[in-house]
Design an enzyme around this catalytic site. Structure first.
Site, PDB file in Angstrom:
ATOM      1  N   LYS A 195       0.877  -1.125   0.052  1.00 58.90           N
ATOM      2  CA  LYS A 195       0.018   0.022  -0.021  1.00 58.90           C
ATOM      3  C   LYS A 195       0.775   1.297   0.035  1.00 58.90           C
ATOM      4  CE  LYS A 195      -2.095  -1.566   3.428  1.00 58.90           C
ATOM      5  NZ  LYS A 195      -3.098  -2.125   4.625  1.00 58.90           N
ATOM      6  N   ASP A 230      -5.313  -6.041  10.752  1.00 61.99           N
ATOM      7  CA  ASP A 230      -6.786  -5.353  10.594  1.00 61.99           C
ATOM      8  C   ASP A 230      -7.873  -6.536  10.487  1.00 61.99           C
ATOM      9  OD1 ASP A 230      -6.094  -5.836   8.018  1.00 61.99           O
ATOM     10  OD2 ASP A 230      -6.545  -3.527   7.575  1.00 61.99           O
TER      11      ASP A 230
HETATM   12  C1  BGC Z   1      -2.090  -5.799   3.665  1.00 68.24           C
HETATM   13  C2  BGC Z   1      -2.755  -6.829   4.669  1.00 68.24           C
HETATM   14  C3  BGC Z   1      -3.999  -5.698   5.211  1.00 68.24           C
HETATM   15  C4  BGC Z   1      -4.726  -5.334   3.930  1.00 68.24           C
HETATM   16  C5  BGC Z   1      -5.846  -4.586   4.521  1.00 68.24           C
HETATM   17  C6  BGC Z   1      -2.808  -5.325   2.680  1.00 68.24           C
HETATM   18  O1  BGC Z   1      -1.919  -4.416   1.999  1.00 68.24           O
HETATM   19  O2  BGC Z   1      -0.873  -6.928   3.120  1.00 68.24           O
HETATM   20  O3  BGC Z   1      -2.174  -7.125   5.717  1.00 68.24           O
HETATM   21  O4  BGC Z   1      -4.603  -6.649   6.014  1.00 68.24           O
HETATM   22  O5  BGC Z   1      -3.798  -4.490   3.182  1.00 68.24           O
HETATM   23  O6  BGC Z   1      -5.550  -3.517   5.091  1.00 68.24           O
END
Ligand code: BGC
Length: 511
Positions: A195, A230
């Site tokens: 992200k 989360d």
């Molecule tokens: C992460 C996860 C997370 C999800 C939602 C992803 O990019 O790898 O760990 O739960 O985003 O936030």
């Protein structure tokens, strides 16, 4: 008519014919360009097609990959991470607990007051803050110092209702929404960033320890007692309110899911024993990949231009970080193939200029003249006087991209249900009621869902639940409930902090 008059008439006719020819030529040219725009749209439609047949293939692929990820470390792109959460809060939890939720565009601190049996959650306070962009690519110390100082200010505002017993340190559940290899319920090592975060010195470090050190640097008397993804926080809150909750999904900046698995099915950790016989598994489904996924050239380009190519393929088709940018890429291609936006297309070349909330606003503009679309095109992309028919095409692009995303997420959810035998494929049981009447029954299954994209994009929600029902069929669909939660990941972390607190007694529900 004299000679002169005849000459004039001929010249007039020649001029008119020339003008007509120019006009016809222009019209033909502009029709050709428009046809190219329509061609791009058609191609997108085909490329993003999620027929029921294709969705079923994705369901199967998800279930197969889950098995593979549980069988061996690295056996699948699905990491299927152990969470060490083998019991979920049950309502006995009592006291004030803190939570810190880091993982998307916003960062949240929470204080949750738990009342114990029957009083449940007495109240909670949340403070949201955007993460300053430079901290997302800075050093772990910078990031955690910022977080700890926000936490410190929040603790200072503790009111009278929130008194923590003097003999106990404050306890905190840390929701950290990135792939973490947990070593216990309160510790774990960052595997990689997603992200848009990229703080190299943190990869391989214990995330809870980094936070604990920053808390200590500020002289704050607080202990990190739970480190959770989360999805796991959301599952904890979902299960707290409704014991039929077996899985949780996040659809926000990123996307992911977790669910309750039997420990004997987690082959890769042979010998793993829990009192409950179950454990929550963090799938990290954002990294799921299958050849059945409908991938277009826009997805390939987006992936190639991203800081993590060949990673998080499913996430790049579904989550809020990327949807707006897929639409921008399609618009840019249309602009290159024609002149539908005139000359002013340079802003369209800026990656991520069209954020997903704006894309949602374009998609959901219900005004007959698409006024909101005009406003966004003008204010964000500096595209002025875009004709109505072009605006309609843009709305259609948003629809195609969102529909694909929501339907793929739906297939992912049914994939989980299939893996745990809750998709009704074993048939809906026929039972006799007390009066002897035959009736059909299946176990009720609840999937908790959280995330900004899902919560604030009603078309996304509609497409997702429609697709879940379509895949499951009308007999099974009524037994599967999709429940939207707010602040679940944070409140759930506080609940898990409470059930793993040094003072918790009997605060568990066996999975
Ligand atoms: C992460 C996860 C997370 C999800 C939602 C992803 O990019 O790898 O760990 O739960 O985003 O936030």
């Amino acid at each position: 008519m004299g000679k002169a008059g005849f000459g004039l008439a001929v010249s007039c006719a020649v001029v008119s014919c020339t003008i007509a020819a120019i006009l016809v030529g222009r019209r033909v040219k502009s029709r050709r360009k428009w046809n190219r725009v329509v061609g791009v749209l058609r191609e997108l439609e085909e490329g993003c097609s999620t027929s029921i047949g294709r969705l079923r293939q994705v369901v199967d692929a998800m279930a197969v990959e889950m098995h593979a990820g549980l069988a061996s470390e690295g056996g699948s792109k699905l990491k299927m991470l152990l969470t060490f959460v083998d019991n979920l809060p049950n309502g006995n939890e009592k006291g004030t607990y803190y939570a810190l939720d880091l993982g998307g565009t916003n960062f949240r601190v929470l204080r949750v007051q738990l009342g114990g049996k029957n009083s449940l959650i007495l109240g909670h306070e949340v403070e949201r803050q955007p993460i300053p962009e430079h901290l997302m690519t800075s050093t772990s110390e910078d990031l955690f110092d910022f977080i700890a100082s926000t936490l410190e200010k929040f603790v200072e505002k503790e009111g009278n209702g929130y008194i923590v017993p003097l003999d106990r340190r404050r306890e905190l559940g840390f929701t950290f929404s990135f792939p973490v290899k947990q070593t216990s319920v309160s510790s774990g090592i960052l595997i990689k960033w997603t992200k848009g975060f990229s703080i190299e010195d943190m990869v391989g470090k214990d995330v809870a320890e980094c936070l604990q050190q920053a808390i200590s640097r500020r002289g704050l008397d607080m202990r990190v007692v739970a480190l959770v993804n989360d999805t796991v926080g959301t599952l904890a809150l979902g299960h707290y309110h409704d014991e039929d909750t077996v899985a949780a999904v996040i659809i926000g900046t990123g996307t992911n899911a977790c669910y309750v698995e039997r420990t004997d099915a987690i082959i890769k950790s042979q010998g793993l024993l829990t009192k409950s016989g179950g454990m929550v598994v963090n799938m990290e489904w954002g990294n799921f990949w299958s050849t059945h996924l409908p991938r277009t050239s826009y997805d390939t380009d987006l992936d190639a231009d991203s800081p993590n190519p060949n990673d998080q393929g499913f996430e790049k088709m579904i989550s809020g970080m990327y949807l707006g940018d897929i639409v921008r890429r399609v618009m840019l291609r249309m602009a290159e193939e024609s002149d539908i936006f005139g000359d002013a297309t340079c802003r369209l070349s800026e990656p991520f200029i069209l954020r997903t909330p704006l894309m949602a606003a374009i998609h959901e503009d219900e005004s007959p003249d698409l006024r909101e679309v005009s406003r966004i095109l003008q204010e964000t992309l500096e595209l002025t006087n875009v004709p109505l028919k072009v605006r309609k095409v843009i709305v259609r692009v948003c629809d195609i991209v969102t529909r694909r995303a929501a339907r793929l997420a739906a297939a992912g959810i049914v994939g989980i249900l299939k893996k745990i035998g809750r998709d009704g494929s074993g048939g809906v049981m026929s039972v006799r009621t007390k009066t002897g009447e035959p009736s059909s029954r299946m176990r009720r299954t609840v999937v908790a869902i959280e995330g900004g994209l899902y919560a604030s994009y009603s078309m996304f929600r509609e497409y997702l639940s429609e697709a879940v029902a379509e895949i499951l069929g009308e007999e099974v669909a009524p037994y599967v409930v999709l429940k939207i939660l707010e602040d679940g990941s944070g409140i759930g972390a506080a609940l898990l902090a409470a059930s793993h607190s040094s003072s918790s007694v009997g605060s568990v529900t066996l999975l």
